[in-house]
Design a protein around this motif. Structure first.
Motif, PDB file in Angstrom:
ATOM      1  N   TYR A   1       0.831  -1.217   0.000  1.00 62.66           N
ATOM      2  CA  TYR A   1       0.000   0.000   0.000  1.00 62.66           C
ATOM      3  C   TYR A   1       0.862   1.261   0.000  1.00 62.66           C
TER       4      TYR A   1
ATOM      5  N   PHE B   1       0.925   4.175  -2.869  1.00 65.04           N
ATOM      6  CA  PHE B   1       0.507   5.518  -2.457  1.00 65.04           C
ATOM      7  C   PHE B   1       1.580   6.556  -2.792  1.00 65.04           C
TER       8      PHE B   1
ATOM      9  N   GLU C   1       2.123   7.090  -6.543  1.00 65.10           N
ATOM     10  CA  GLU C   1       1.026   7.892  -7.120  1.00 65.10           C
ATOM     11  C   GLU C   1       1.182   9.368  -6.769  1.00 65.10           C
ATOM     12  N   GLU C   2       1.479   9.658  -5.516  1.00 67.47           N
ATOM     13  CA  GLU C   2       1.601  11.065  -5.114  1.00 67.47           C
ATOM     14  C   GLU C   2       2.715  11.769  -5.885  1.00 67.47           C
TER      15      GLU C   2
ATOM     16  N   VAL D   1      -2.942  19.317  10.309  1.00 70.91           N
ATOM     17  CA  VAL D   1      -3.936  18.245  10.255  1.00 70.91           C
ATOM     18  C   VAL D   1      -4.857  18.256  11.480  1.00 70.91           C
TER      19      VAL D   1
ATOM     20  N   LEU E   1      -2.209  17.580   0.936  1.00 71.86           N
ATOM     21  CA  LEU E   1      -1.906  16.536   1.921  1.00 71.86           C
ATOM     22  C   LEU E   1      -0.865  15.533   1.434  1.00 71.86           C
ATOM     23  N   GLY E   2      -0.769  15.360   0.122  1.00 73.66           N
ATOM     24  CA  GLY E   2       0.025  14.270  -0.450  1.00 73.66           C
ATOM     25  C   GLY E   2       1.466  14.237   0.025  1.00 73.66           C
TER      26      GLY E   2
ATOM     27  N   LEU F   1       1.775  13.320   3.631  1.00 74.66           N
ATOM     28  CA  LEU F   1       1.505  11.916   3.938  1.00 74.66           C
ATOM     29  C   LEU F   1       2.650  10.991   3.560  1.00 74.66           C
TER      30      LEU F   1
ATOM     31  N   HIS G   1       5.167   9.975   6.109  1.00 74.23           N
ATOM     32  CA  HIS G   1       4.772   8.968   7.099  1.00 74.23           C
ATOM     33  C   HIS G   1       4.923   7.544   6.566  1.00 74.23           C
ATOM     34  N   MET G   2       5.013   7.419   5.251  1.00 73.39           N
ATOM     35  CA  MET G   2       4.876   6.086   4.649  1.00 73.39           C
ATOM     36  C   MET G   2       6.178   5.463   4.186  1.00 73.39           C
TER      37      MET G   2
END
Lengths: 95, 133
Positions: B34, B38, B41-42, B91, B103-104, B107, B110-111
């Motif tokens: 995931y 994600f 894509e961002e 946030v 937001l992208g 985020l 964090h990933m």
């Protein structure tokens, strides 16, 4: 693939992958929703920040004069995305 | 494993198929999948959005690194924009003060385990790693 429709329960059923290529379809559907609704994410595998934008725009409109959106059956990955986005505080989210 | 990507949002389907094919071939663990989808894509949609007139393809390279993966995305003939810099996104703001969009890049931090940006000769290269832990 992404699909969005009303289920028999009256909930908005989201299915598949809500990415940037699909957010126009999701936004068009949600723009026609005129009152508080429950979104069922049981079959939603993935959401990107473009999809979060659809949820946020809809929530701002609906919650301005009502309870807004409730989101149910959220998978763990999407739960993480919601937490990092601060969405837990602005949506009613039920696992 | 490399993929040359046509610079348009509809290419997300090709990107998804390419990454899934890599995951299937290598038995990549579920917690990696995931976040990689994600973050790619961002980064890709940002490249499309902010350089719409650029006709160059974008290069996506994914390889195994330890128990996880290393991903490189290279874009050609573009301005300098460091995606690894911390973005100020509140946030915790009340709903009506929240902005749709932005937001992208918040985020993705964090990933990933590590995010690097390199810019030289109008070429940008973003590298990130993600393990199962």
């Amino acid at each position: 693939m992404f699909d969005i429709s009303f289920g028999d329960s009256g909930h908005v059923m989201c299915k598949g992958r809500l990415d940037a290529a699909q957010c126009e379809k999701a936004q068009d559907f949600m723009d026609a929703v005129a009152e508080a609704k429950t979104l069922d994410f049981a079959e939603l595998e993935y959401i990107s920040s473009a999809g979060l934008g659809v949820l946020l725009k809809t929530q701002k409109r609906l919650a301005a004069d009502g309870p807004g959106l409730k989101i149910i059956n959220v998978n763990n990955h999407i739960k993480d995305v919601f937490r990092y986005s601060g969405f837990n505080a602005i949506f009613d989210i039920e696992a | 494993m490399e993929l040359e990507i046509v610079r348009r949002i509809d290419s997300l389907k090709d990107i998804y198929d390419f990454i899934e094919s890599f995951f299937e071939s290598n038995g990549t663990e579920e917690p990696v999948r995931y976040p990689v989808h994600f973050v790619v894509e961002e980064l890709f949609t940002n490249m499309v959005k902010y350089n719409p007139g650029n006709m160059n393809t974008i290069l996506l390279d994914i390889d195994l690194e330890g128990d996880g993966v290393k991903v490189m995305i290279t874009d050609y003939d573009v301005d300098d924009f460091d995606v690894s810099k911390k973005r100020d996104v509140d946030v915790s703001a009340p709903l009506q003060e929240r902005k749709v969009g932005g937001l992208g890049l918040h985020l993705i931090r964090h990933m990933v385990d590590k995010l690097d940006y390199h810019y030289e000769d109008r070429q940008s290269r973003i590298t990130f790693t993600k393990g199962p832990g």
